[in-house]
Design an enzyme around this catalytic site. Structure first.
Site, PDB file in Angstrom:
ATOM      1  N   SER A   1      26.102  -2.505  15.135  1.00  0.00           N
ATOM      2  CA  SER A   1      25.566  -2.270  16.481  1.00  0.00           C
ATOM      3  C   SER A   1      26.546  -2.709  17.562  1.00  0.00           C
ATOM      4  O   SER A   1      26.396  -2.320  18.720  1.00  0.00           O
ATOM      5  CB  SER A   1      24.234  -3.005  16.652  1.00  0.00           C
ATOM      6  OG  SER A   1      24.398  -4.402  16.419  1.00  0.00           O
TER       7      SER A   1
ATOM      8  N   HIS B   1      32.492  -8.471  13.109  1.00  0.00           N
ATOM      9  CA  HIS B   1      31.602  -9.565  12.708  1.00  0.00           C
ATOM     10  C   HIS B   1      30.961  -9.255  11.362  1.00  0.00           C
ATOM     11  O   HIS B   1      30.903  -8.097  10.936  1.00  0.00           O
ATOM     12  CB  HIS B   1      30.504  -9.791  13.756  1.00  0.00           C
ATOM     13  CG  HIS B   1      29.555  -8.641  13.877  1.00  0.00           C
ATOM     14  ND1 HIS B   1      29.850  -7.487  14.595  1.00  0.00           N
ATOM     15  CD2 HIS B   1      28.300  -8.450  13.377  1.00  0.00           C
ATOM     16  CE1 HIS B   1      28.825  -6.653  14.531  1.00  0.00           C
ATOM     17  NE2 HIS B   1      27.875  -7.208  13.798  1.00  0.00           N
TER      18      HIS B   1
ATOM     19  N   CYS C   1      26.258 -15.859  24.991  1.00  0.00           N
ATOM     20  CA  CYS C   1      25.925 -15.542  23.604  1.00  0.00           C
ATOM     21  C   CYS C   1      24.702 -16.353  23.150  1.00  0.00           C
ATOM     22  O   CYS C   1      24.245 -17.278  23.823  1.00  0.00           O
ATOM     23  CB  CYS C   1      27.125 -15.828  22.707  1.00  0.00           C
ATOM     24  SG  CYS C   1      26.952 -15.213  21.026  1.00  0.00           S
TER      25      CYS C   1
END
Length: 557
Positions: A192, A197, A86
């Site tokens: 996306s 989140h 990440c």
């Protein structure tokens, strides 16, 4: 033309006859209301309300965002265990622990760059600026499949605390003028990645819409001496409330089923929220999102925190009031909105608020076992009652068992769909199956508008489903629970239920014979109950069957 401006009084949440901001209550006898316009004084925009005549407000549904594609449930860079893949982490909750609940990381595809030199001042004549800004992601859960609506009130509250902590970290940047907290849920709402989140975007400018909102609030304050948000007092628009917040549909809602969550106490800045208020907000947010999901088929949605700009001179504290806007994506944006800035809303705010107020959010079995959980209604998950490994000798045995369990729990089980597998070429790709549901599943379909009676309906789209199939060796039937909960109150007795009291073919023949022998309806009913102690037929159904038999004999003759 009827026109109104948004407003009302916050604290009492009651309708005032003298208020110039009272809601328009449509006449119940007016089945074809004319379109009208309302003005939202916060955005200073007009909204056209033109009701959709093809469906009722409760029939509006979005395109579900439930994950049916298994590939979308694969681990991603936001999942626990993939932190090395990440983007750089800013902080996590709990701090510095491997088993984290929330992570705040840099956005993998930022709209603005934190590595561009800061803009300490923006000359008014400039039309092009360097793209400096901070764009972060708040990962709301370490589990890929978890969605915000599925988290507990405290877990959602912790997400809001993470927002607040990150905003406090950005306050020292003098070049940041405004911080936008928002969430996109669903691909068509701009998400996306499917991992749940939210996002935080820190801007070096004050956006035009924010400036206009603050300016309109200021004008209202100077005209009335009141905050326009604190002045909201329309009971018809209220949905739910908690200790520190309440939710409503705005009087001039730009979108169908648009919802605002508003602090009861006047506050200009979102980041002034303390932990207690954040957890309270988490509970109301969860309730609101679950109502949206349940009533509108889990549609894509956006929520935005509308707060005040940073580093103000303090004058905005008197008239600026922050709030959260939730917009389900139910209708497309058309040329009307793009060309005029005037939205067309097919659902009246009063109707939308009424629908959302009346939504009964189901209580699942694991929630009933939660310590201190107080269910808002009698609605529970009935999966355990219908979960069995028993193999039934025949299809009829399975049906009788399911109906008996349903009667014990206060609802009627019916056959929704049945397939015998077909014969010959029609058999290819088909399996013998029977789908069972609640008598209140589906929705009422009115075929002849001109001749239809204006009556109510028990149909409410109940999602309860069972699936019965023959076992592999063909010797018996088994049943699986597809969906175990209902979206309505169950009844305490099935007596009088249209489905539960239906007569079998043998019982109809008996009614016919007794009728020919001049036996009274009440005695026919008594005979049926003596033959079968579990019979739930009512006297009204006896009269109906007698009339049907009489009509069929007349047609045959």
């Amino acid at each position: 033309m009827r026109t109104k401006t948004v407003g009302g009084k916050k604290r009492c949440l009651t309708l005032s006859a003298t208020s110039p901001f009272s809601s328009i209550t449509p006449d119940s006898d007016d089945e074809d209301p004319n379109p009208h316009l309302r003005k939202d004084i916060i955005s200073n925009r007009w909204v056209i309300f033109s009701q959709d005549r093809t469906k009722k407000p409760c029939e509006f549904k979005g395109k579900s965002t439930f994950n049916t594609n298994p590939s979308r449930n694969k681990p991603c860079i936001f999942c626990i265990g993939y932190e090395d893949e990440c983007t750089p982490e800013i902080f996590r909750v709990p701090f510095d622990e491997l088993n984290w609940k929330i992570r705040v990381v840099e956005h993998p595809y930022p709209a603005l760059s934190r590595y561009v030199p800061e803009l300490h001042s923006v000359p008014p004549e400039d039309t092009v600026l360097d793209g400096f800004g901070i764009h972060d992601v708040v990962v709301e859960s370490p589990v890929h499949s978890d969605q915000l609506v599925e988290l507990s009130p405290r877990e959602i509250g912790e997400v809001f605390v993470a927002f607040i902590n990150r905003v406090h970290e950005l306050l020292h940047l003098g070049s940041i003028k405004y911080i936008q907290v928002f969430k996109n849920h669903g691909a068509s709402a701009g998400a996306s990645m499917s991992h749940s989140h939210s996002q935080i975007l820190a801007l070096p400018i004050i956006p035009t819409t924010v400036s206009a909102r603050i300016s309109n609030m200021k004008d209202y304050f100077y005209q009335t001496g009141k905050c326009c948000i604190c002045d909201i007092q329309c009971e018809d628009l209220l949905i739910d409330s908690s200790t520190y917040f309440f939710s409503l549909v705005p009087f001039a809602a730009s979108y169908p089923f648009e919802i605002w969550i508003i602090p009861r106490n006047h506050s200009a800045h979102f980041h002034e929220l303390d932990a207690e208020m954040a957890f309270d907000l988490g509970g109301l947010m969860r309730q609101t999102l679950r109502k949206i999901s349940f009533q509108l088929n889990n549609p894509p949605f956006n929520f935005m925190v509308h707060t005040s700009p940073l580093h103000g001179d303090g004058s905005e504290l008197a008239y600026s009031h922050w709030f959260i806007q939730i917009v389900p994506q139910l209708v497309p944006t058309t040329g009307v909105e793009l060309g005029t800035g005037c939205h067309v809303n097919p659902v009246l705010p009063e109707d939308a608020a009424k629908v959302l107020r009346e939504v009964i959010v189901p209580v699942f079995a694991h929630e009933r076992r939660t310590i201190g959980f107080l269910p808002p209604s009698k609605i529970v998950d009935y999966s355990e009652a219908f979960t069995t490994k028993e193999v039934f000798p025949t299809r009829e045995y399975l049906l009788n068992w399911a109906r008996a369990i349903g009667r014990e729990n206060g609802f009627t089980v019916i056959i929704q769909r049945s397939d015998n597998g077909g014969t010959g070429k029609k058999k290819i790709g088909r399996k013998t199956t029977v789908i069972l549901g609640c008598e209140r599943s589906g929705k009422y379909r009115q075929y002849k508008d001109a001749l239809a009676r204006k009556t109510g309906t028990k149909k409410c789209g109940c999602p309860f489903r069972l699936r019965g199939r023959p076992v592999r060796n063909g010797d018996g039937w088994k049943v699986n629970v597809v969906c175990g909960f209902h979206n309505h109150e169950v009844i305490e007795t099935a007596i009088g239920s249209t489905y539960a009291g239906r007569l079998s073919g043998e019982e109809k023949s008996l009614v016919d014979d007794l009728t020919k022998n001049m036996v009274k309806p009440k005695d026919i009913l008594q005979t049926l109950k003596e033959r079968n102690e579990e019979n739930l037929t009512s006297i009204k159904q006896i009269y109906n069957v007698r009339q049907q038999l009489k009509r069929s004999r007349f047609i045959e003759s």
